[in-house]
Design an enzyme around this catalytic site. Structure first.
Site, short mmCIF file in Angstrom:
data_model
loop_
_atom_site.label_atom_id
_atom_site.label_comp_id
_atom_site.label_asym_id
_atom_site.label_seq_id
_atom_site.Cartn_x
_atom_site.Cartn_y
_atom_site.Cartn_z
N SER A 30 19.56 40.32 3.47
CA SER A 30 18.59 39.25 3.22
C SER A 30 17.13 39.67 3.28
O SER A 30 16.31 39.15 2.52
CB SER A 30 18.83 38.08 4.18
N ASP A 228 13.13 31.97 12.88
CA ASP A 228 14.53 32.27 13.12
C ASP A 228 14.75 33.61 13.83
O ASP A 228 15.88 33.96 14.19
CB ASP A 228 15.34 32.24 11.82
N HIS A 231 14.35 36.92 9.98
CA HIS A 231 13.78 37.27 8.68
C HIS A 231 12.27 37.49 8.76
O HIS A 231 11.58 36.81 9.51
CB HIS A 231 14.08 36.18 7.65
#
Length: 253
Positions: A30, A228, A231
């Site tokens: 990601s 979070d 990321h």
């Protein structure tokens, strides 16, 4: 002599046969696909100047294996299970474009939430990446480097983390063999996040300990993370793109 794009028509680059094509594979999970600017399953569509499109110089191979102008989010049609935002690819390309001859062709392949085992030879993600890389070369040009940012999904257990070094070394050997490029430059990013602090360090140490020719490590530790804690923020992704560019120009440019 490679085929390159020098203009646009209906959003698609037009081609000439005068400019060298330099191909860069973007792969991993990601943080390579990009989550900068994504919150509550929505991308804010804020594109920093470092990530602006350059239709005459920077192109991407889309999911249908068609070249088009590269623009954020680079992985929108590749990493389709999640919402994509800003990654490091465009800032990397913009940072190197004035220092290399020809155009820059980006081949996005990253998919969020994927473990290194899913990138083993014979697995779908690996085979898709190789297929896309070979398709990119068919239109002319040379693969110059693979940019790799992956490992967060391998911090779920100590056993998995302990296997990372061997799995990554196998990945390097396999992709070089399958692309027929035994000296293919690879720049990997040492992860900055994950699910278990101890395992994060195990994976990071594995990444930094890989000692293979033409494999360089860039460390993401210290770059700003989103709420979070997994990321990179948009600003951090831009910074990472510059770090990758500096590493490429210093070692392979």
């Amino acid at each position: 002599m490679g085929i390159s794009s020098s203009a646009q028509k209906d959003g698609q680059p037009t081609t000439t046969t005068t400019t060298k094509k330099q191909i860069f594979i973007l792969s991993g999970q990601s943080n390579m696909a990009g989550r900068g600017g994504v919150k509550n399953k929505h991308w804010d569509k804020v594109v920093p100047d470092d990530c602006k499109p350059d239709p005459s110089t920077i192109h991407r191979l889309n999911a249908n294996l068609i070249w088009e102008t590269a623009q954020e989010p680079l992985h929108a049609d590749i990493d389709t299970r999640k919402i994509c935002g800003i990654g490091p690819g465009m800032s990397f390309a913009n940072a190197i474009k004035d220092y290399i001859v020809g155009v820059i062709d980006l081949v996005p392949c990253a998919v969020g939430g994927t473990a290194i085992k899913e990138w083993a030879k014979g697995q779908k993600l690996y085979e898709d990446m190789v297929r896309r890389a070979k398709a990119a070369v068919k239109s002319g040009g040379e693969i110059k480097c693979l940019l790799w940012y992956q490992g967060e999904s391998d911090t779920d257990s100590l056993h998995v983390a302990n296997c990372y070094k061997l799995d990554m070394e196998n990945f390097v050997h396999n992709v070089r063999a399958d692309l027929g490029l035994p000296d293919l430059p690879i720049i990997q990013v040492a992860i900055a996040s994950g699910t278990d602090a101890k395992c994060i360090e195990v994976v990071r140490e594995a990444q930094k300990a890989i000692d293979l020719p033409n494999v360089v490590c860039v460390d993401a530790k210290g770059l700003e993370l989103k709420e979070d804690n997994l990321h990179l923020t948009t600003e951090a992704q831009v910074q990472l793109g510059h770090m990758l560019a500096d590493a490429y120009l210093a070692h392979f440019g």
